[in-house]
Design a protein around this motif. Structure first.
Motif, PDB file in Angstrom:
ATOM      1  N   ARG A   5       0.830  -1.212   0.000  1.00  0.00           N
ATOM      2  CA  ARG A   5       0.000   0.000   0.000  1.00  0.00           C
ATOM      3  C   ARG A   5       0.868   1.268   0.000  1.00  0.00           C
ATOM      4  O   ARG A   5       0.719   2.143  -0.857  1.00  0.00           O
ATOM      5  N   GLY A  23       0.064  12.960   8.475  1.00  0.00           N
ATOM      6  CA  GLY A  23      -0.424  11.776   9.189  1.00  0.00           C
ATOM      7  C   GLY A  23       0.550  10.646   8.974  1.00  0.00           C
ATOM      8  O   GLY A  23       0.189   9.546   8.581  1.00  0.00           O
ATOM      9  N   GLU A  46       2.515  15.101  11.944  1.00  0.00           N
ATOM     10  CA  GLU A  46       1.652  14.312  12.827  1.00  0.00           C
ATOM     11  C   GLU A  46       0.956  15.224  13.815  1.00  0.00           C
ATOM     12  O   GLU A  46       1.563  16.129  14.363  1.00  0.00           O
ATOM     13  N   VAL A  48      -0.698  13.937  16.502  1.00  0.00           N
ATOM     14  CA  VAL A  48      -0.721  13.246  17.794  1.00  0.00           C
ATOM     15  C   VAL A  48       0.715  13.029  18.276  1.00  0.00           C
ATOM     16  O   VAL A  48       1.593  12.657  17.483  1.00  0.00           O
ATOM     17  N   ASP A  74      -1.249  20.120  13.010  1.00  0.00           N
ATOM     18  CA  ASP A  74      -2.530  19.657  12.478  1.00  0.00           C
ATOM     19  C   ASP A  74      -2.532  19.795  10.953  1.00  0.00           C
ATOM     20  O   ASP A  74      -2.423  20.902  10.419  1.00  0.00           O
ATOM     21  N   GLY A  75      -2.658  18.692  10.275  1.00  0.00           N
ATOM     22  CA  GLY A  75      -2.794  18.694   8.819  1.00  0.00           C
ATOM     23  C   GLY A  75      -1.682  19.450   8.109  1.00  0.00           C
ATOM     24  O   GLY A  75      -0.494  19.282   8.406  1.00  0.00           O
ATOM     25  N   ALA A  91      -2.027   9.204   3.533  1.00  0.00           N
ATOM     26  CA  ALA A  91      -2.421   7.797   3.393  1.00  0.00           C
ATOM     27  C   ALA A  91      -2.982   7.269   4.701  1.00  0.00           C
ATOM     28  O   ALA A  91      -2.636   7.728   5.791  1.00  0.00           O
ATOM     29  N   GLY A  92      -3.863   6.277   4.564  1.00  0.00           N
ATOM     30  CA  GLY A  92      -4.326   5.539   5.733  1.00  0.00           C
ATOM     31  C   GLY A  92      -5.360   6.252   6.572  1.00  0.00           C
ATOM     32  O   GLY A  92      -5.478   5.988   7.768  1.00  0.00           O
TER      33      GLY A  92
HETATM   34  N1  SAM Z   1       0.177   7.455   6.835  1.00  0.00           N
HETATM   35  C1  SAM Z   1       0.498   6.260   7.601  1.00  0.00           C
HETATM   36  C2  SAM Z   1       0.104   5.041   6.831  1.00  0.00           C
HETATM   37  O1  SAM Z   1      -0.618   5.183   5.837  1.00  0.00           O
HETATM   38  O2  SAM Z   1       0.505   3.933   7.195  1.00  0.00           O
HETATM   39  C3  SAM Z   1      -0.189   6.272   8.951  1.00  0.00           C
HETATM   40  C4  SAM Z   1      -1.686   6.139   8.889  1.00  0.00           C
HETATM   41  S1  SAM Z   1      -2.414   6.233  10.477  1.00  0.00           S
HETATM   42  C5  SAM Z   1      -3.721   5.077  10.334  1.00  0.00           C
HETATM   43  C6  SAM Z   1      -3.211   7.802  10.455  1.00  0.00           C
HETATM   44  C7  SAM Z   1      -2.366   8.860  11.134  1.00  0.00           C
HETATM   45  O3  SAM Z   1      -2.882  10.140  10.804  1.00  0.00           O
HETATM   46  C8  SAM Z   1      -2.361   8.753  12.639  1.00  0.00           C
HETATM   47  O4  SAM Z   1      -1.044   8.617  13.104  1.00  0.00           O
HETATM   48  C9  SAM Z   1      -3.008  10.066  13.094  1.00  0.00           C
HETATM   49  O5  SAM Z   1      -2.429  10.572  14.279  1.00  0.00           O
HETATM   50  C10 SAM Z   1      -2.727  10.979  11.906  1.00  0.00           C
HETATM   51  N2  SAM Z   1      -3.652  12.103  11.758  1.00  0.00           N
HETATM   52  C11 SAM Z   1      -4.998  12.109  11.858  1.00  0.00           C
HETATM   53  N3  SAM Z   1      -5.493  13.341  11.654  1.00  0.00           N
HETATM   54  C12 SAM Z   1      -4.437  14.152  11.402  1.00  0.00           C
HETATM   55  C13 SAM Z   1      -4.280  15.549  11.138  1.00  0.00           C
HETATM   56  N4  SAM Z   1      -5.335  16.357  11.080  1.00  0.00           N
HETATM   57  N5  SAM Z   1      -3.040  16.027  10.938  1.00  0.00           N
HETATM   58  C14 SAM Z   1      -1.966  15.212  10.996  1.00  0.00           C
HETATM   59  N6  SAM Z   1      -2.046  13.890  11.262  1.00  0.00           N
HETATM   60  C15 SAM Z   1      -3.259  13.365  11.462  1.00  0.00           C
END
Ligand code: SAM
Length: 227
Positions: A5, A23, A46, A48, A74-75, A91-92
């Motif tokens: 992926r 993210g 990130e 978080v 954030d974003g 992604a994800g």
């Molecule tokens: N991108 C990686 C992947 O595809 O394997 C990680 C996916 S993980 C399921 C989603 C990540 O997005 C999490 O670590 C979460 O903290 C982050 N995330 C969610 N909302 C976000 C935002 N508004 N800004 C930055 N990161 C965010």
């Protein structure tokens, strides 16, 4: 070793690109691209703290501090003007969250030429945003891995209007033209799921709602593609 992926997302990042992976969690994607000398610079964003620290650790462990930076933001706020980011990968996450991230800070996308997006669900809303914001889909992939089906959308900024039909928006213009076995299997499952939902609504004798109308329209679209 990246998952298929994430490797598919990475394959759409052009050589020498300056990438923001929003993210990023462990920063696996930008770290892999930097190790393979595919990008010249990367930001791992990130929101978080835990995943942000994962990204920092991974960058340090691999000695990639000169090419990669992790930011707690954030974003698209993770992007700074001096980064000169030309490519954003997300992604994800679900399609609605990806869309929210893209529309929350449009100014941050000013220098961005390419978006590579992998929504886990809700791809149509992402395609809708792309067209409305003059990003044209230039390639798509669908793949199955670990019992899940993933779609990867690559879109480039254009100056002409972009429009997609309802079918193109739902299925993806390239995926629709290709109709691969993974695609057919995905939409056969989705057809059954929606048909089941409609049957339940009808059994419960609920008054026709917008929800029912949308489900019925979706069934028509899917049937049109599968026959
Ligand atoms: N991108 C990686 C992947 O595809 O394997 C990680 C996916 S993980 C399921 C989603 C990540 O997005 C999490 O670590 C979460 O903290 C982050 N995330 C969610 N909302 C976000 C935002 N508004 N800004 C930055 N990161 C965010």
């Amino acid at each position: 070793q990246l998952s298929q992926r994430l490797a598919t997302v990475g394959a759409f990042v052009q050589p020498g690109a300056r990438v923001a992976d929003i993210g990023s969690d462990h920063a696996y994607l930008p770290a892999n691209l930097a190790l393979n000398h595919q990008i010249s610079y990367g930001v791992a964003g990130e929101v978080v703290r835990g995943p942000f620290e994962n990204a920092q650790r991974e960058i340090q462990k691999l000695g990639l501090e000169d090419q990669l930076v992790a930011r707690l933001a954030d974003g698209l706020a993770a992007i700074q003007p001096e980064d000169q980011i030309d490519t954003v990968t997300i992604a994800g996450m679900g399609g609605p969250l990806i869309r929210h991230i893209l529309e929350q800070r449009p100014a941050q996308l000013a220098g961005v030429q390419r978006l590579v997006l992998e929504p886990n669900v809700g791809e149509a809303t992402v395609r809708d945003w792309l067209a409305a914001n003059q990003f044209e889909i230039t390639a798509e992939r669908i793949l199955a891995e670990d019992g899940h089906t993933y779609e990867v959308i690559c879109a480039d900024r254009v100056t002409h209007p972009v429009t997609y039909t309802p079918a193109e928006q739902l299925f993806g213009p390239f995926l629709l033209a290709e109709k691969s076995p993974v695609f057919i299997a995905k939409w056969q499952r989705e057809l059954q799921r929606v048909q089941h939902a409609v049957a339940q609504m009808q059994q419960a004798k609920v008054a026709p709602t917008e929800h029912l109308a949308a489900a019925t329209a979706k069934i028509k679209l899917i049937e049109g593609v599968l026959t």
